[in-house]
Scaffold this motif. Sequence first.
Motif, PDB file in Angstrom:
ATOM      1  N   UNK A 207      -2.075  -1.062  -5.912  1.00 22.85           N
ATOM      2  CA  UNK A 207      -3.398  -0.460  -6.085  1.00 22.85           C
ATOM      3  C   UNK A 207      -4.354  -0.882  -4.983  1.00 22.85           C
ATOM      4  N   UNK A 208      -3.808  -1.413  -3.887  1.00 20.11           N
ATOM      5  CA  UNK A 208      -4.635  -1.947  -2.806  1.00 20.11           C
ATOM      6  C   UNK A 208      -4.313  -1.265  -1.476  1.00 20.11           C
ATOM      7  N   UNK A 209      -5.339  -0.729  -0.834  1.00 20.03           N
ATOM      8  CA  UNK A 209      -5.232  -0.219   0.531  1.00 20.03           C
ATOM      9  C   UNK A 209      -3.998   0.605   0.826  1.00 20.03           C
ATOM     10  N   UNK A 210      -3.373   0.300   1.946  1.00 19.92           N
ATOM     11  CA  UNK A 210      -2.208   1.041   2.418  1.00 19.92           C
ATOM     12  C   UNK A 210      -1.013   0.929   1.462  1.00 19.92           C
ATOM     13  N   UNK A 211      -1.007  -0.129   0.645  1.00 22.79           N
ATOM     14  CA  UNK A 211       0.111  -0.334  -0.288  1.00 22.79           C
ATOM     15  C   UNK A 211       0.151   0.726  -1.378  1.00 22.79           C
ATOM     16  N   UNK A 212      -0.967   1.436  -1.617  1.00 21.23           N
ATOM     17  CA  UNK A 212      -0.985   2.522  -2.607  1.00 21.23           C
ATOM     18  C   UNK A 212       0.076   3.570  -2.282  1.00 21.23           C
ATOM     19  N   UNK A 213       0.300   3.778  -0.994  1.00 23.04           N
ATOM     20  CA  UNK A 213       1.288   4.767  -0.553  1.00 23.04           C
ATOM     21  C   UNK A 213       2.702   4.402  -0.996  1.00 23.04           C
ATOM     22  N   UNK A 214       2.949   3.123  -1.253  1.00 29.10           N
ATOM     23  CA  UNK A 214       4.295   2.666  -1.619  1.00 29.10           C
ATOM     24  C   UNK A 214       4.667   3.020  -3.059  1.00 29.10           C
TER      25      UNK A 214
ATOM     26  N   UNK B 138       7.172  -1.280   6.155  1.00 29.34           N
ATOM     27  CA  UNK B 138       7.552   0.033   5.658  1.00 29.34           C
ATOM     28  C   UNK B 138       7.246   1.081   6.717  1.00 29.34           C
ATOM     29  N   UNK B 139       7.747   2.298   6.522  1.00 34.79           N
ATOM     30  CA  UNK B 139       7.548   3.387   7.484  1.00 34.79           C
ATOM     31  C   UNK B 139       6.086   3.761   7.672  1.00 34.79           C
ATOM     32  N   UNK B 140       5.223   3.440   6.714  1.00 36.54           N
ATOM     33  CA  UNK B 140       3.790   3.749   6.850  1.00 36.54           C
ATOM     34  C   UNK B 140       3.030   2.624   7.559  1.00 36.54           C
ATOM     35  N   UNK B 141       3.747   1.666   8.132  1.00 35.69           N
ATOM     36  CA  UNK B 141       3.212   0.523   8.881  1.00 35.69           C
ATOM     37  C   UNK B 141       2.655  -0.596   8.006  1.00 35.69           C
ATOM     38  N   UNK B 142       2.790  -0.490   6.675  1.00 32.84           N
ATOM     39  CA  UNK B 142       2.376  -1.585   5.786  1.00 32.84           C
ATOM     40  C   UNK B 142       3.314  -2.759   6.005  1.00 32.84           C
ATOM     41  N   UNK B 143       2.757  -3.965   5.959  1.00 32.78           N
ATOM     42  CA  UNK B 143       3.574  -5.163   6.064  1.00 32.78           C
ATOM     43  C   UNK B 143       2.891  -6.294   5.299  1.00 32.78           C
ATOM     44  N   UNK B 144       3.648  -7.347   5.058  1.00 34.79           N
ATOM     45  CA  UNK B 144       3.133  -8.507   4.330  1.00 34.79           C
ATOM     46  C   UNK B 144       3.530  -9.764   5.090  1.00 34.79           C
ATOM     47  N   UNK B 145       2.620 -10.705   5.159  1.00 29.00           N
ATOM     48  CA  UNK B 145       2.867 -11.975   5.829  1.00 29.00           C
ATOM     49  C   UNK B 145       4.064 -12.682   5.181  1.00 29.00           C
ATOM     50  N   UNK B 146       4.990 -13.231   5.973  1.00 25.40           N
ATOM     51  CA  UNK B 146       6.161 -13.900   5.404  1.00 25.40           C
ATOM     52  C   UNK B 146       5.808 -15.113   4.541  1.00 25.40           C
ATOM     53  N   UNK B 147       4.691 -15.775   4.841  1.00 21.27           N
ATOM     54  CA  UNK B 147       4.280 -16.907   4.000  1.00 21.27           C
ATOM     55  C   UNK B 147       3.900 -16.434   2.606  1.00 21.27           C
ATOM     56  N   UNK B 148       3.220 -15.292   2.512  1.00 22.56           N
ATOM     57  CA  UNK B 148       2.870 -14.713   1.215  1.00 22.56           C
ATOM     58  C   UNK B 148       4.140 -14.321   0.471  1.00 22.56           C
ATOM     59  N   UNK B 149       5.061 -13.697   1.174  1.00 20.06           N
ATOM     60  CA  UNK B 149       6.321 -13.297   0.541  1.00 20.06           C
ATOM     61  C   UNK B 149       7.046 -14.499  -0.057  1.00 20.06           C
ATOM     62  N   UNK B 150       7.064 -15.591   0.678  1.00 15.04           N
ATOM     63  CA  UNK B 150       7.760 -16.780   0.182  1.00 15.04           C
ATOM     64  C   UNK B 150       7.004 -17.417  -0.984  1.00 15.04           C
TER      65      UNK B 150
END
Length: 79
Positions: A35-42, A60-72
């Motif tokens: 429900x946030x920004x570019x991630x809505x497209x996902x 992702x193909x829409x250029x959305x990405x997440x910091x690897x530290x957040x992912x971990x």
Amino acid sequence: MYLSVVGVKPLENYGLLLTFENREKRLFDMTSYLDKGIFKELKDEKLFRSVRVSFDSVEWCNQADIDPEVLYEESVAYQ
């Protein structure tokens, strides 16, 4: 802790199975981001499944990405 992502697999219900450079596998739940920004497209599952490793993280193909530290830090260990 900073670890690079070396593998990613999209799962049902907007989950990601991540493999980090130390070979640790972790599950990341994307639902709180949809429900946030570019991630809505996902919310489009086809677009969500386009996830791939990009440099040390995921993108992702829409250029959305997440910091690897957040992912971990926001993921849980996978057995």
